[in-house]
Design a protein around this motif. Sequence first.
Motif, mmCIF file in Angstrom:
data_model
loop_
_atom_site.group_PDB
_atom_site.id
_atom_site.type_symbol
_atom_site.label_atom_id
_atom_site.label_comp_id
_atom_site.label_asym_id
_atom_site.label_seq_id
_atom_site.Cartn_x
_atom_site.Cartn_y
_atom_site.Cartn_z
ATOM 1 N N CYS A 173 -54.359 4.158 -62.526
ATOM 2 C CA CYS A 173 -53.656 5.045 -63.456
ATOM 3 C C CYS A 173 -52.184 4.694 -63.605
ATOM 4 C CB CYS A 173 -53.799 6.496 -63.017
ATOM 5 S SG CYS A 173 -53.066 6.843 -61.393
ATOM 6 N N LEU A 174 -51.630 3.928 -62.652
ATOM 7 C CA LEU A 174 -50.232 3.526 -62.744
ATOM 8 C C LEU A 174 -50.028 2.429 -63.786
ATOM 9 C CD1 LEU A 174 -49.356 3.395 -58.941
ATOM 10 C CD2 LEU A 174 -48.652 5.147 -60.584
ATOM 11 N N PHE A 175 -51.109 1.767 -64.146
ATOM 12 C CA PHE A 175 -51.018 0.637 -65.068
ATOM 13 C C PHE A 175 -51.776 0.868 -66.376
ATOM 14 C CE2 PHE A 175 -50.708 -0.632 -60.676
ATOM 15 C CZ PHE A 175 -49.468 -1.277 -60.666
ATOM 16 N N GLN A 176 -52.568 1.924 -66.409
ATOM 17 C CA GLN A 176 -53.237 2.315 -67.645
ATOM 18 C C GLN A 176 -53.440 3.821 -67.643
ATOM 19 O OE1 GLN A 176 -56.867 0.229 -68.700
ATOM 20 N NE2 GLN A 176 -57.534 1.901 -70.016
ATOM 21 N N GLN A 177 -53.047 4.457 -68.733
ATOM 22 C CA GLN A 177 -53.182 5.902 -68.857
ATOM 23 C C GLN A 177 -54.347 6.242 -69.783
ATOM 24 O OE1 GLN A 177 -49.366 6.736 -70.528
ATOM 25 N NE2 GLN A 177 -48.236 6.163 -68.679
ATOM 26 N N GLY A 178 -54.699 7.529 -69.816
ATOM 27 C CA GLY A 178 -55.715 7.990 -70.754
ATOM 28 C C GLY A 178 -57.109 7.497 -70.470
ATOM 29 N N MET A 179 -57.424 7.310 -69.169
ATOM 30 C CA MET A 179 -58.753 6.831 -68.809
ATOM 31 C C MET A 179 -59.146 7.418 -67.462
ATOM 32 S SD MET A 179 -58.359 4.584 -66.123
ATOM 33 C CE MET A 179 -56.807 4.688 -65.243
ATOM 34 N N GLN A 229 -47.152 11.486 -60.515
ATOM 35 C CA GLN A 229 -47.726 12.825 -60.486
ATOM 36 C C GLN A 229 -46.674 13.881 -60.790
ATOM 37 O OE1 GLN A 229 -50.966 13.492 -60.277
ATOM 38 N NE2 GLN A 229 -50.439 15.638 -60.663
ATOM 39 N N GLU A 230 -45.468 13.701 -60.255
ATOM 40 C CA GLU A 230 -44.373 14.640 -60.528
ATOM 41 C C GLU A 230 -44.036 14.666 -62.009
ATOM 42 O OE1 GLU A 230 -41.127 13.507 -58.083
ATOM 43 O OE2 GLU A 230 -42.073 14.133 -56.198
ATOM 44 N N GLN A 231 -44.041 13.500 -62.622
ATOM 45 C CA GLN A 231 -43.750 13.420 -64.058
ATOM 46 C C GLN A 231 -44.821 14.122 -64.877
ATOM 47 O OE1 GLN A 231 -43.403 9.159 -64.500
ATOM 48 N NE2 GLN A 231 -41.204 9.163 -64.114
ATOM 49 N N LEU A 232 -46.080 13.963 -64.458
ATOM 50 C CA LEU A 232 -47.175 14.625 -65.165
ATOM 51 C C LEU A 232 -47.075 16.141 -65.047
ATOM 52 C CD1 LEU A 232 -50.225 12.363 -64.223
ATOM 53 C CD2 LEU A 232 -49.097 12.520 -66.445
ATOM 54 N N GLU A 233 -46.688 16.615 -63.864
ATOM 55 C CA GLU A 233 -46.587 18.059 -63.634
ATOM 56 C C GLU A 233 -45.447 18.677 -64.435
ATOM 57 O OE1 GLU A 233 -46.227 18.355 -59.432
ATOM 58 O OE2 GLU A 233 -48.364 17.987 -59.049
ATOM 59 N N THR A 256 -49.054 -0.672 -49.966
ATOM 60 C CA THR A 256 -49.690 0.624 -50.201
ATOM 61 C C THR A 256 -48.672 1.758 -50.076
ATOM 62 O OG1 THR A 256 -50.438 0.638 -47.893
ATOM 63 C CG2 THR A 256 -52.029 -0.040 -49.563
ATOM 64 N N ILE A 257 -47.680 1.608 -49.196
ATOM 65 C CA ILE A 257 -46.603 2.607 -49.125
ATOM 66 C C ILE A 257 -45.873 2.674 -50.453
ATOM 67 C CG2 ILE A 257 -44.346 3.095 -48.099
ATOM 68 C CD1 ILE A 257 -45.454 2.028 -45.450
ATOM 69 N N THR A 258 -45.579 1.506 -51.011
ATOM 70 C CA THR A 258 -44.902 1.450 -52.312
ATOM 71 C C THR A 258 -45.771 2.070 -53.405
ATOM 72 O OG1 THR A 258 -43.720 -0.561 -51.681
ATOM 73 C CG2 THR A 258 -43.869 -0.080 -54.036
ATOM 74 N N MET A 259 -47.058 1.736 -53.392
ATOM 75 C CA MET A 259 -47.967 2.273 -54.406
ATOM 76 C C MET A 259 -48.080 3.796 -54.300
ATOM 77 S SD MET A 259 -49.021 -0.257 -56.284
ATOM 78 C CE MET A 259 -50.642 -0.131 -56.987
ATOM 79 N N GLU A 260 -48.107 4.314 -53.083
ATOM 80 C CA GLU A 260 -48.176 5.760 -52.901
ATOM 81 C C GLU A 260 -46.905 6.434 -53.408
ATOM 82 O OE1 GLU A 260 -50.627 7.817 -51.952
ATOM 83 O OE2 GLU A 260 -51.967 6.083 -51.909
ATOM 84 N N GLN A 261 -45.769 5.796 -53.223
ATOM 85 C CA GLN A 261 -44.514 6.337 -53.738
ATOM 86 C C GLN A 261 -44.531 6.372 -55.267
ATOM 87 O OE1 GLN A 261 -41.778 3.616 -51.845
ATOM 88 N NE2 GLN A 261 -41.460 4.973 -50.078
ATOM 89 N N LEU A 262 -45.016 5.296 -55.866
ATOM 90 C CA LEU A 262 -45.121 5.245 -57.326
ATOM 91 C C LEU A 262 -46.093 6.299 -57.836
ATOM 92 C CD1 LEU A 262 -45.254 1.375 -57.873
ATOM 93 C CD2 LEU A 262 -43.340 2.903 -58.399
ATOM 94 N N LEU A 263 -47.191 6.489 -57.099
ATOM 95 C CA LEU A 263 -48.185 7.484 -57.490
ATOM 96 C C LEU A 263 -47.599 8.888 -57.420
ATOM 97 C CD1 LEU A 263 -51.193 7.443 -58.347
ATOM 98 C CD2 LEU A 263 -51.770 7.927 -55.962
#
Length: 349
Positions: free
Chosen positions: A113-119, A236-240, A225-232
């Motif tokens: 979802c970090l690289f493609q939205q709407g799916m 999520q904050e932006q979506l909320e 994975t730490i970096t990916m979790e931070q990006l995730l």
Amino acid sequence: MISNHLSLDEAQISKTYVNILLEHMRNRAMADTDIFLSQLNVDKDSLIDDEGLMPMSKFVMILEEAAKYIGDENLGLHYYQHVDFRRLGIFGYVLLNSTTIGEALYFSSRYYCLFQQGMEYNLVVEDDIATLTYNITTKNCPKSRQDAEMTLMGAVTLIRFLYDGLWQPSAVHFSHEAPDDTSEHTKLLGSSVHFNKSFNCLFFEKKLLNAPVHNIDIQLKKSLTITMEQLLSINQEQLEEDWFHPFQEKIINSLENGVPKIDDIADKMYVSKRTLQRKLSNEGLSFLSVIESIRYKLASNYLSASEVLPQDIAIFLGYSDVSSFSRAFKRWTNMTPLEFRKKHRITPK
């Protein structure tokens, strides 16, 4: 002409995927991608930033047109054949350094979802069967045969690279209609390939998930994975905090029944009509201008990125008949829907 074409908050995809496509066209089909992009009225300079995002509808259009341009109707199946997964950047490195096939597929479904939205891209395990499912969920972008085949074939290619080059899924489902010739699907995916299904899915035995991946860098995986979790978390904050995207989605989902009323959309968002009007006013928008812009953008997306008939697009957008839709589209663009489609599509070789 419609004044604000940008008010539709479209699903995005990383430009990496279109640049991989263009590299494939040049390296495997000797295609002149500059001419290809110019025929589609796509500015090649806008694709230079590999880390940036682009509208998913534009990517789908380019992918579908690329298949025609290079004369490969199975382009989606061939997209990943010569791709080094490191080409996907941090995402690719995480996948390649997973400890098991199950972890690689879990990371793939979690971070996609970090690289493609709407799916939706989900890994589900029930009894002894695992299922990897992919579907475009946003109505801002038409579903695409090439995109679906590219994505599922990408998962198959990853498993073959990490585990066994001859591996085949137990079954494959595609939601699109079967092409006239399915021999390439059988060759690459096995004999149990089915079309016109509800979802795009790979089916395979659960025990595959426990298969180990060798020669990985555990410390690199932990760091990435730490970096990916931070990006995730940031995503999520932006979506909320976002209210405009769900606002548009509720309008889009209501259009088939005609133009919705602001009171109805406000109710669906659990806010008052006055609150919704204030939010729109703060953005310099009106309810009807957003609807107009949504209709324009959806129409242009479907005309340029799919073969959906104008009469079906008219129904989808809530018009009483195709004539009303055609008049509105000509008012927006000074072109009929068919003229617009012809301008943005390539004639097959």
